[in-house]
Design a protein around this motif. Structure first.
Motif, PDB file in Angstrom:
ATOM      1  N   UNK A  78       0.810  -1.219   0.000  1.00 46.10           N
ATOM      2  CA  UNK A  78       0.000   0.000   0.000  1.00 46.10           C
ATOM      3  C   UNK A  78       0.843   1.269   0.000  1.00 46.10           C
ATOM      4  N   UNK A  79       2.128   1.147   0.309  1.00 48.54           N
ATOM      5  CA  UNK A  79       3.011   2.323   0.305  1.00 48.54           C
ATOM      6  C   UNK A  79       3.709   2.526  -1.038  1.00 48.54           C
ATOM      7  N   UNK A  80       3.542   1.606  -1.965  1.00 48.17           N
ATOM      8  CA  UNK A  80       4.235   1.694  -3.254  1.00 48.17           C
ATOM      9  C   UNK A  80       3.523   2.650  -4.205  1.00 48.17           C
ATOM     10  N   UNK A  81       4.276   3.293  -5.115  1.00 52.92           N
ATOM     11  CA  UNK A  81       3.666   4.259  -6.034  1.00 52.92           C
ATOM     12  C   UNK A  81       2.777   3.623  -7.100  1.00 52.92           C
ATOM     13  N   UNK A  82       3.029   2.370  -7.440  1.00 52.62           N
ATOM     14  CA  UNK A  82       2.233   1.664  -8.448  1.00 52.62           C
ATOM     15  C   UNK A  82       1.689   0.400  -7.791  1.00 52.62           C
ATOM     16  N   UNK A  83       0.372   0.262  -7.775  1.00 49.83           N
ATOM     17  CA  UNK A  83      -0.254  -0.881  -7.108  1.00 49.83           C
ATOM     18  C   UNK A  83      -1.442  -1.352  -7.929  1.00 49.83           C
ATOM     19  N   UNK A  84      -1.573  -2.681  -8.084  1.00 51.85           N
ATOM     20  CA  UNK A  84      -2.738  -3.243  -8.755  1.00 51.85           C
ATOM     21  C   UNK A  84      -3.396  -4.249  -7.809  1.00 51.85           C
ATOM     22  N   UNK A  85      -4.565  -4.723  -8.176  1.00 57.96           N
ATOM     23  CA  UNK A  85      -5.247  -5.732  -7.361  1.00 57.96           C
ATOM     24  C   UNK A  85      -4.450  -7.035  -7.292  1.00 57.96           C
ATOM     25  N   UNK A  86      -3.545  -7.234  -8.255  1.00 57.91           N
ATOM     26  CA  UNK A  86      -2.762  -8.468  -8.318  1.00 57.91           C
ATOM     27  C   UNK A  86      -1.320  -8.258  -7.860  1.00 57.91           C
ATOM     28  N   UNK A  87      -1.029  -7.145  -7.195  1.00 55.83           N
ATOM     29  CA  UNK A  87       0.322  -6.860  -6.711  1.00 55.83           C
ATOM     30  C   UNK A  87       0.688  -7.781  -5.559  1.00 55.83           C
ATOM     31  N   UNK A  88       1.938  -8.237  -5.584  1.00 61.32           N
ATOM     32  CA  UNK A  88       2.492  -9.045  -4.494  1.00 61.32           C
ATOM     33  C   UNK A  88       3.972  -8.729  -4.361  1.00 61.32           C
ATOM     34  N   UNK A  89       4.544  -9.044  -3.215  1.00 61.39           N
ATOM     35  CA  UNK A  89       5.992  -8.976  -3.034  1.00 61.39           C
ATOM     36  C   UNK A  89       6.532 -10.373  -3.288  1.00 61.39           C
ATOM     37  N   UNK A  90       7.424 -10.491  -4.259  1.00 65.47           N
ATOM     38  CA  UNK A  90       7.915 -11.827  -4.621  1.00 65.47           C
ATOM     39  C   UNK A  90       8.719 -12.475  -3.501  1.00 65.47           C
ATOM     40  N   UNK A  91       9.221 -11.676  -2.552  1.00 63.79           N
ATOM     41  CA  UNK A  91       9.949 -12.262  -1.411  1.00 63.79           C
ATOM     42  C   UNK A  91       9.015 -13.021  -0.478  1.00 63.79           C
ATOM     43  N   UNK A  92       7.718 -12.751  -0.576  1.00 68.50           N
ATOM     44  CA  UNK A  92       6.737 -13.390   0.306  1.00 68.50           C
ATOM     45  C   UNK A  92       6.042 -14.585  -0.351  1.00 68.50           C
ATOM     46  N   UNK A  93       6.416 -14.904  -1.587  1.00 64.02           N
ATOM     47  CA  UNK A  93       5.827 -16.045  -2.305  1.00 64.02           C
ATOM     48  C   UNK A  93       6.832 -17.183  -2.278  1.00 64.02           C
ATOM     49  N   UNK A  94       6.528 -18.214  -1.510  1.00 58.32           N
ATOM     50  CA  UNK A  94       7.404 -19.387  -1.406  1.00 58.32           C
ATOM     51  C   UNK A  94       7.180 -20.304  -2.599  1.00 58.32           C
ATOM     52  N   UNK A  95       8.280 -20.854  -3.115  1.00 57.98           N
ATOM     53  CA  UNK A  95       8.200 -21.803  -4.230  1.00 57.98           C
ATOM     54  C   UNK A  95       7.717 -23.146  -3.684  1.00 57.98           C
ATOM     55  N   UNK A  96       6.517 -23.529  -4.088  1.00 57.45           N
ATOM     56  CA  UNK A  96       5.927 -24.813  -3.700  1.00 57.45           C
ATOM     57  C   UNK A  96       5.385 -25.484  -4.952  1.00 57.45           C
ATOM     58  N   UNK A  97       5.067 -26.783  -4.897  1.00 59.46           N
ATOM     59  CA  UNK A  97       4.535 -27.466  -6.084  1.00 59.46           C
ATOM     60  C   UNK A  97       3.277 -26.807  -6.643  1.00 59.46           C
ATOM     61  N   UNK A  98       2.483 -26.149  -5.814  1.00 62.25           N
ATOM     62  CA  UNK A  98       1.248 -25.559  -6.344  1.00 62.25           C
ATOM     63  C   UNK A  98       1.490 -24.285  -7.147  1.00 62.25           C
ATOM     64  N   UNK A  99       2.724 -23.772  -7.163  1.00 66.27           N
ATOM     65  CA  UNK A  99       3.035 -22.576  -7.948  1.00 66.27           C
ATOM     66  C   UNK A  99       3.264 -22.868  -9.428  1.00 66.27           C
ATOM     67  N   UNK A 100       3.272 -24.127  -9.833  1.00 68.45           N
ATOM     68  CA  UNK A 100       3.566 -24.478 -11.227  1.00 68.45           C
ATOM     69  C   UNK A 100       2.635 -23.728 -12.181  1.00 68.45           C
ATOM     70  N   UNK A 101       3.232 -23.012 -13.136  1.00 69.10           N
ATOM     71  CA  UNK A 101       2.454 -22.272 -14.126  1.00 69.10           C
ATOM     72  C   UNK A 101       2.199 -20.821 -13.769  1.00 69.10           C
ATOM     73  N   UNK A 102       2.694 -20.354 -12.631  1.00 67.99           N
ATOM     74  CA  UNK A 102       2.496 -18.969 -12.216  1.00 67.99           C
ATOM     75  C   UNK A 102       3.126 -18.020 -13.243  1.00 67.99           C
ATOM     76  N   UNK A 103       2.429 -16.932 -13.562  1.00 64.52           N
ATOM     77  CA  UNK A 103       2.938 -15.907 -14.476  1.00 64.52           C
ATOM     78  C   UNK A 103       2.950 -14.574 -13.733  1.00 64.52           C
ATOM     79  N   UNK A 104       4.115 -13.927 -13.699  1.00 65.07           N
ATOM     80  CA  UNK A 104       4.253 -12.644 -13.020  1.00 65.07           C
ATOM     81  C   UNK A 104       4.969 -11.634 -13.911  1.00 65.07           C
ATOM     82  N   UNK A 105       4.815 -10.364 -13.567  1.00 62.09           N
ATOM     83  CA  UNK A 105       5.541  -9.286 -14.241  1.00 62.09           C
ATOM     84  C   UNK A 105       6.197  -8.447 -13.149  1.00 62.09           C
ATOM     85  N   UNK A 106       7.487  -8.156 -13.297  1.00 67.14           N
ATOM     86  CA  UNK A 106       8.194  -7.290 -12.373  1.00 67.14           C
ATOM     87  C   UNK A 106       7.681  -5.872 -12.548  1.00 67.14           C
TER      88      UNK A 106
END
Length: 111
Positions: A78-106
């Motif tokens: 919420x403090x970032x200058x650009x935010x969307x409904x699909x915004x996430x911090x990639x440091x908080x997304x753990x790589x698990x088997x259920x992430x297969x196929x995830x598509x993100x944009x920096x």
């Protein structure tokens, strides 16, 4: 390359319609930010993955649903200058088997 249960494919969209595949191990406890940095993406990660700096901000474009962000992650987003409904911090997304196929944009660091 054949994948087994200990690897997933994550895609990073560099430009509209242009996606780069990253194969990530699921058995090392890595975050998406760590995998993207190791793959050559320019992520500062000045806070070391503590959800304090926002430099690993991504937009989730497609793929499996993720766990809801923590209060700390939401506060930083919420403090970032650009935010969307699909915004996430990639440091908080753990790589698990259920992430297969995830598509993100920096996301950009400034508006």
């Amino acid at each position: 390359m054949s994948l087994d249960a200990t690897e997933v494919r994550v895609y990073v969209e560099d430009a509209p319609g242009q996606r780069t595949e990253i194969v990530a191990p699921t058995d090392m406890g890595l975050s998406l930010m760590e995998v993207m940095k190791a793959s050559g993406y320019d992520i500062q990660a000045t806070c070391g993955g503590m959800a304090l700096c926002g430099t690993c901000h991504v937009e989730v474009l497609a793929g499996p649903s993720l766990q809801e962000p923590s209060d700390d992650e939401m506060y930083m987003l919420e403090s970032l200058p650009v935010l969307t409904d699909a915004s996430r911090l990639s440091c908080q997304i753990r790589i698990t088997p259920r992430l297969d196929g995830l598509v993100v944009r920096l996301m950009p660091q400034d508006a």
